[in-house]
Design a protein around this motif. Structure first.
Motif, PDB file in Angstrom:
ATOM      1  N   ASP A 138      46.509  13.308  23.335  1.00  0.00           N
ATOM      2  CA  ASP A 138      46.293  12.377  24.443  1.00  0.00           C
ATOM      3  C   ASP A 138      44.838  12.440  24.900  1.00  0.00           C
ATOM      4  OD1 ASP A 138      49.013  11.710  24.396  1.00  0.00           O
ATOM      5  OD2 ASP A 138      49.520  13.379  25.729  1.00  0.00           O
ATOM      6  N   ALA A 139      44.426  11.400  25.589  1.00  0.00           N
ATOM      7  CA  ALA A 139      43.029  11.283  26.012  1.00  0.00           C
ATOM      8  C   ALA A 139      42.592  12.431  26.920  1.00  0.00           C
ATOM      9  CB  ALA A 139      42.813   9.942  26.710  1.00  0.00           C
ATOM     10  N   ASP A 140      43.527  12.968  27.702  1.00  0.00           N
ATOM     11  CA  ASP A 140      43.174  14.036  28.641  1.00  0.00           C
ATOM     12  C   ASP A 140      43.215  15.429  28.004  1.00  0.00           C
ATOM     13  OD1 ASP A 140      45.866  14.385  28.284  1.00  0.00           O
ATOM     14  OD2 ASP A 140      46.400  14.220  30.412  1.00  0.00           O
ATOM     15  N   SER A 158      45.834  16.748  26.497  1.00  0.00           N
ATOM     16  CA  SER A 158      47.211  17.227  26.365  1.00  0.00           C
ATOM     17  C   SER A 158      47.827  16.668  25.078  1.00  0.00           C
ATOM     18  CB  SER A 158      48.038  16.805  27.581  1.00  0.00           C
ATOM     19  OG  SER A 158      48.099  15.390  27.667  1.00  0.00           O
TER      20      SER A 158
END
Length: 369
Positions: free
Chosen positions: A144-146, A148
């Motif tokens: 994921d972009a963050d 995670s």
């Protein structure tokens, strides 16, 4: 051996020694038959640099490999292993079809059966079929972009590799990865597993109604597909084998480890446990309930798995039987002792020695590396 160099002679002697040691255990042969077979194997080794096991040798060797594997706590059932000989396959499609057949046979509508499917041995030039997946059924992990991960963080790299080959996942937490097969001298290819070959169990709890709303599940068949089997000096780098899960493999590792699904904080929050101090034992309490959910769900679904108390008692039974036969029992205690309630199981209180016996299963580097 006048036609061999000194190095060739050493290699020939080592290969012959491995083969001869294995054939000593061929108890279905008479002494004279064993002598004839040993001479034939040596001639084949000299002529080709390798030799081919008979079906009886393959079946005996595969069962012995399970019997000898120090990291498996479920070896009581080694004689029941069904050996599927697929050494004749020549294409990725045939490998995939055989793997699907393996999963269907092993699932047995929940009455899981121990099965190994053996593909062609490593060629004298070192080439071999490889299955990229560590197990035939594994869940994708999406970055994921963050930073995670959605899904299983353990398989982010494999998910990326599948994507580079053209596979597109749905982005869910439990997306079954495609099977990636690489034939010698060919590029890897991916194949989508049919739904009827992937038996999954939705998870619920015997007391907590909210648990089902977490929408968790796990696949029923643990089919290891990235290890090599060695029998009498012959390598089988593609030989998926499966039995059934011990409950803690799912509930205390796959779903609970911080570098996997890391569900203990979520379960503890739903249980309204104070997580601000380790001394509240919130991890322990959440871990037990997560494992209760796994055991309960598989039982309700009619899918076989075993709890850690039962399987460790079975291992002690296996150990005692082997010792009475004078057969050495090898065990890696880090793998035999469960990660849940360890001291309440009999194996915690016993000493074990890790012996690298053969035939056996061995780790090998990831195929894409």
């Amino acid at each position: 051996m006048t036609d061999l160099t000194a190095a060739d002679a050493v290699t020939d002697a080592a290969a012959y020694a491995e083969a001869a040691a294995f054939l000593l255990g061929a108890d279905w042969l008479t002494d004279s038959e064993r002598t004839v077979r040993t001479v034939a194997v040596r001639a084949e080794l000299r002529a080709t640099g390798s030799y081919r096991h008979t079906p009886e040798e393959l079946a005996h060797g595969a069962k012995a490999a399970w019997r000898n594997h120090a990291r498996c706590v479920g070896r009581l059932h080694w004689k029941a292993l069904r050996v599927v000989d697929r050494r004749h396959v020549t294409s990725a499609e045939e490998v995939f079809d055989a793997c699907v057949g393996h999963l269907r046979a092993a699932s047995a509508d929940g009455r899981l059966q121990p099965v190994i499917t053996v593909f062609p041995q490593r060629a004298p030039d070192g080439s071999a079929i490889r299955i990229w997946n560590p197990q035939l059924i594994r869940y994708a992990g999406y970055r994921d972009a963050d930073g995670s991960v959605t899904g299983d963080p353990l398989h982010v790299e494999l998910t990326d590799m599948a994507g580079s080959l053209g596979w597109q996942g749905r982005g869910g937490r439990f997306d079954v990865l495609p099977l990636i097969v690489q034939m010698p001298g060919e590029e890897p290819r991916w194949f989508e597993l049919p739904s009827d070959a992937v038996l999954e169990v939705p998870l619920a709890h015997p007391e907590f109604d909210w648990f089902a709303e977490l929408d968790l599940r796990w696949h029923a068949v643990p089919a290891i597909s990235d290890m090599r089997m060695e029998i009498g000096g012959i390598d089988y780098p593609a030989c998926p084998f499966s039995g059934w899960y011990v409950g803690y493999e799912i509930g205390a590792r796959n779903l609970a480890d911080t570098d996997r699904y890391d569900l203990l904080p979520l379960v503890a929050a739903h249980m309204a446990i104070d997580t601000s101090y380790d001394s509240t034992l919130w991890k322990d309490r959440a871990l037990v309930e997560l494992n209760r959910a796994v055991l309960h769900s598989f039982q309700q679904a009619g899918v076989h798995l075993v709890d850690h108390h039962t399987v460790t008692r079975q291992f002690v039974t296996h150990e005692d039987r082997e010792r009475r036969k004078g057969y050495p029992v090898s065990a890696d205690k880090h793998w035999i002792v469960p990660p849940l309630s360890a001291s309440t199981t009999p194996v915690f209180h016993r000493a074990y020695e890790t012996i690298e016996a053969r035939p056996n299963f061995f780790r090998q580097p990831a195929a894409w590396r």
